[in-house]
Design an enzyme around this catalytic site. Structure first.
Site, PDB file in Angstrom:
ATOM      1  N   GLN A  35       0.380   6.076   6.694  1.00  0.00           N
ATOM      2  CA  GLN A  35      -0.208   4.739   6.688  1.00  0.00           C
ATOM      3  C   GLN A  35       0.546   3.838   7.665  1.00  0.00           C
ATOM      4  O   GLN A  35       1.625   4.179   8.141  1.00  0.00           O
ATOM      5  CB  GLN A  35      -0.146   4.150   5.276  1.00  0.00           C
ATOM      6  CG  GLN A  35       1.228   4.276   4.631  1.00  0.00           C
ATOM      7  CD  GLN A  35       1.182   4.399   3.115  1.00  0.00           C
ATOM      8  OE1 GLN A  35       0.174   4.113   2.485  1.00  0.00           O
ATOM      9  NE2 GLN A  35       2.291   4.822   2.503  1.00  0.00           N
ATOM     10  N   HIS A  66       5.953  -5.729 -11.519  1.00  0.00           N
ATOM     11  CA  HIS A  66       6.860  -4.630 -11.881  1.00  0.00           C
ATOM     12  C   HIS A  66       7.321  -4.727 -13.332  1.00  0.00           C
ATOM     13  O   HIS A  66       7.437  -3.718 -14.023  1.00  0.00           O
ATOM     14  CB  HIS A  66       8.058  -4.608 -10.915  1.00  0.00           C
ATOM     15  CG  HIS A  66       7.650  -4.258  -9.509  1.00  0.00           C
ATOM     16  ND1 HIS A  66       8.059  -4.963  -8.400  1.00  0.00           N
ATOM     17  CD2 HIS A  66       6.840  -3.263  -9.045  1.00  0.00           C
ATOM     18  CE1 HIS A  66       7.528  -4.413  -7.317  1.00  0.00           C
ATOM     19  NE2 HIS A  66       6.788  -3.397  -7.680  1.00  0.00           N
ATOM     20  N   ASP A  90       8.757   1.366  -3.163  1.00  0.00           N
ATOM     21  CA  ASP A  90       9.569   0.166  -2.905  1.00  0.00           C
ATOM     22  C   ASP A  90      10.693   0.018  -3.929  1.00  0.00           C
ATOM     23  O   ASP A  90      11.644  -0.718  -3.705  1.00  0.00           O
ATOM     24  CB  ASP A  90       8.689  -1.091  -2.875  1.00  0.00           C
ATOM     25  CG  ASP A  90       7.850  -1.230  -4.131  1.00  0.00           C
ATOM     26  OD1 ASP A  90       8.417  -1.507  -5.201  1.00  0.00           O
ATOM     27  OD2 ASP A  90       6.624  -1.049  -4.051  1.00  0.00           O
ATOM     28  N   GLU A 110       7.090   9.931  -4.605  1.00  0.00           N
ATOM     29  CA  GLU A 110       6.472   9.077  -3.579  1.00  0.00           C
ATOM     30  C   GLU A 110       6.081   9.967  -2.395  1.00  0.00           C
ATOM     31  O   GLU A 110       6.881  10.768  -1.921  1.00  0.00           O
ATOM     32  CB  GLU A 110       7.488   7.988  -3.161  1.00  0.00           C
ATOM     33  CG  GLU A 110       7.181   7.244  -1.885  1.00  0.00           C
ATOM     34  CD  GLU A 110       5.894   6.405  -1.936  1.00  0.00           C
ATOM     35  OE1 GLU A 110       5.763   5.559  -2.828  1.00  0.00           O
ATOM     36  OE2 GLU A 110       5.023   6.635  -1.063  1.00  0.00           O
ATOM     37  N   GLY A 143       1.881  12.821  -5.425  1.00  0.00           N
ATOM     38  CA  GLY A 143       1.960  12.638  -6.877  1.00  0.00           C
ATOM     39  C   GLY A 143       0.942  13.480  -7.629  1.00  0.00           C
ATOM     40  O   GLY A 143       1.222  13.987  -8.719  1.00  0.00           O
ATOM     41  N   ASP A 160       2.210   3.566  -9.911  1.00  0.00           N
ATOM     42  CA  ASP A 160       2.312   2.350  -9.095  1.00  0.00           C
ATOM     43  C   ASP A 160       1.786   2.677  -7.702  1.00  0.00           C
ATOM     44  O   ASP A 160       2.553   2.914  -6.773  1.00  0.00           O
ATOM     45  CB  ASP A 160       3.776   1.883  -9.037  1.00  0.00           C
ATOM     46  CG  ASP A 160       3.917   0.636  -8.176  1.00  0.00           C
ATOM     47  OD1 ASP A 160       2.894   0.006  -7.860  1.00  0.00           O
ATOM     48  OD2 ASP A 160       5.064   0.301  -7.813  1.00  0.00           O
ATOM     49  N   PRO A 167      -4.638   7.684   1.178  1.00  0.00           N
ATOM     50  CA  PRO A 167      -3.849   8.670   0.444  1.00  0.00           C
ATOM     51  C   PRO A 167      -3.809   8.441  -1.074  1.00  0.00           C
ATOM     52  O   PRO A 167      -3.588   9.378  -1.839  1.00  0.00           O
ATOM     53  CB  PRO A 167      -2.429   8.546   1.042  1.00  0.00           C
ATOM     54  CG  PRO A 167      -2.423   7.352   1.909  1.00  0.00           C
ATOM     55  CD  PRO A 167      -3.851   6.979   2.213  1.00  0.00           C
TER      56      PRO A 167
HETATM   57  N1  SPD Z   1      -3.998  -4.694  -4.097  1.00  0.00           N
HETATM   58  C1  SPD Z   1      -2.662  -4.173  -4.048  1.00  0.00           C
HETATM   59  C2  SPD Z   1      -2.264  -3.398  -5.242  1.00  0.00           C
HETATM   60  C3  SPD Z   1      -0.948  -2.749  -5.016  1.00  0.00           C
HETATM   61  C4  SPD Z   1      -0.326  -2.185  -6.218  1.00  0.00           C
HETATM   62  N2  SPD Z   1       0.892  -1.438  -5.973  1.00  0.00           N
HETATM   63  C5  SPD Z   1       1.821  -2.031  -5.122  1.00  0.00           C
HETATM   64  C6  SPD Z   1       3.161  -1.413  -5.125  1.00  0.00           C
HETATM   65  C7  SPD Z   1       4.205  -2.345  -5.609  1.00  0.00           C
HETATM   66  N3  SPD Z   1       5.351  -1.674  -6.123  1.00  0.00           N
END
Ligand code: SPD
Length: 287
Positions: A35, A66, A90, A110, A143, A160, A167
């Site tokens: 990406q 989070h 992240d 990830e 994942g 998350d 992807p």
């Molecule tokens: N529309 C964006 C949604 C993103 C959700 N995950 C973002 C990762 C943050 N840890």
């Protein structure tokens, strides 16, 4: 002046709507092979991470997301030892999960190692050292393939992911949820981000159908994240029994109190009330 216009509700979905950030500095811009990743500095939200033109997290409001993804399932379950995080490179969810002393292991899977590396370097407050915690194992892998193939079992699985574009699409399928269910111990809970229903109703409906085809208890709870524009965001909740979702406020307050943790968004009352859905969201689930 330099501006970033988010692509999610315009280029990606053709709704002719965007949010715009003033960019005071571009910190990092890279095509990762999975990406296009950008981190930029803004006056109001601090540093912002975007993938393929879509806002993923900002230093200013990341806690709203989070904390709710991590603490709602962990406190509802009450005895989480092993947690799996799918995505979340992240490090924000990982940071919150590892605040719980009872957690013995957190495995983060990830697909894109560049997300982990650049966030650790340029937005270090997100993971706040969590990747160096001896309880953390990081796997650079798909994942969906991980949950399909692993023999490991977990008490909670936290998905998350970005939106179901590119992807991340595989992380929104009934097959993926069925593999997650196989990886959960008895009383295990899966939670997953499922978009902002005012602007992404199809995403919510589809996640609901898919979760409901696999788990006996599938519903959603709410958070509000200012830069996930459009109002409430839904977080999918799935388990095989409604007991953890129906935990009493007093019990929840006792569990939270025992940890001595404090939060910026999460609280026992927010936890309980987050499962109350406005009729326009409940209606999407009934359709
Ligand atoms: N529309 C964006 C949604 C993103 C959700 N995950 C973002 C990762 C943050 N840890």
């Amino acid at each position: 002046m330099n501006w970033f216009d988010e692509a999610l509700h315009d280029e990606w979905s053709g709704q002719g709507y965007t949010q715009r950030f003033e960019v005071t500095r571009t910190i990092c811009e890279v095509s990762t092979g999975h990406q296009k990743l950008v981190i930029f500095e803004t006056p109001r939200f601090g540093r912002v991470l975007a993938l393929d033109g879509v806002i993923q997290t900002t230093e200013a409001d990341e806690f709203c997301y989070h904390e709710m993804l991590a603490h709602v399932p962990i406190f509802a379950h009450g005895k989480v030892r092993d947690a799996l995080i799918v995505g979340g490179g992240d490090g924000g969810v990982l940071r919150e999960v590892l605040r719980h002393d009872g957690i013995g292991s957190a495995t983060l899977v990830e697909i894109d190692d560049t997300v982990i590396n650049v966030c650790r370097e340029h937005m270090p407050g997100l993971s706040d050292g969590a990747f160096d915690d001896p309880r953390c194992t990081t796997r650079i892998a798909d994942g969906a393939a991980f949950v399909r193939d692993t023999d490991r079992r977990f008490d909670v699985i936290i998905v998350d992911s970005p939106d179901p574009i590119g992807p991340a699409e595989a992380l929104f399928t009934p097959e993926f949820y069925a593999d997650c269910r196989r990886c959960l111990r008895e009383n295990g809970i899966l939670v997953t981000q499922s978009g902002v229903p005012f602007l992404q109703p199809e995403e919510l409906g589809s996640v609901h159908r898919s979760l409901g085809s696999v788990f006996s208890d599938a519903t959603f709870y709410l958070t509000v994240v200012p830069t996930y524009v459009g109002g409430y965001m839904t977080l999918g909740w799935a388990s095989d029994g409604s007991e953890p979702r129906e935990i009493e406020l007093e019990e929840l307050a006792e569990r939270v109190g025992r940890t001595g943790l404090s939060f910026k968004y999460y609280s026992p009352s927010i936890h309980r009330s987050a499962f109350a859905l406005p009729p326009f969201i409940a209606g999407i689930l009934e359709a």
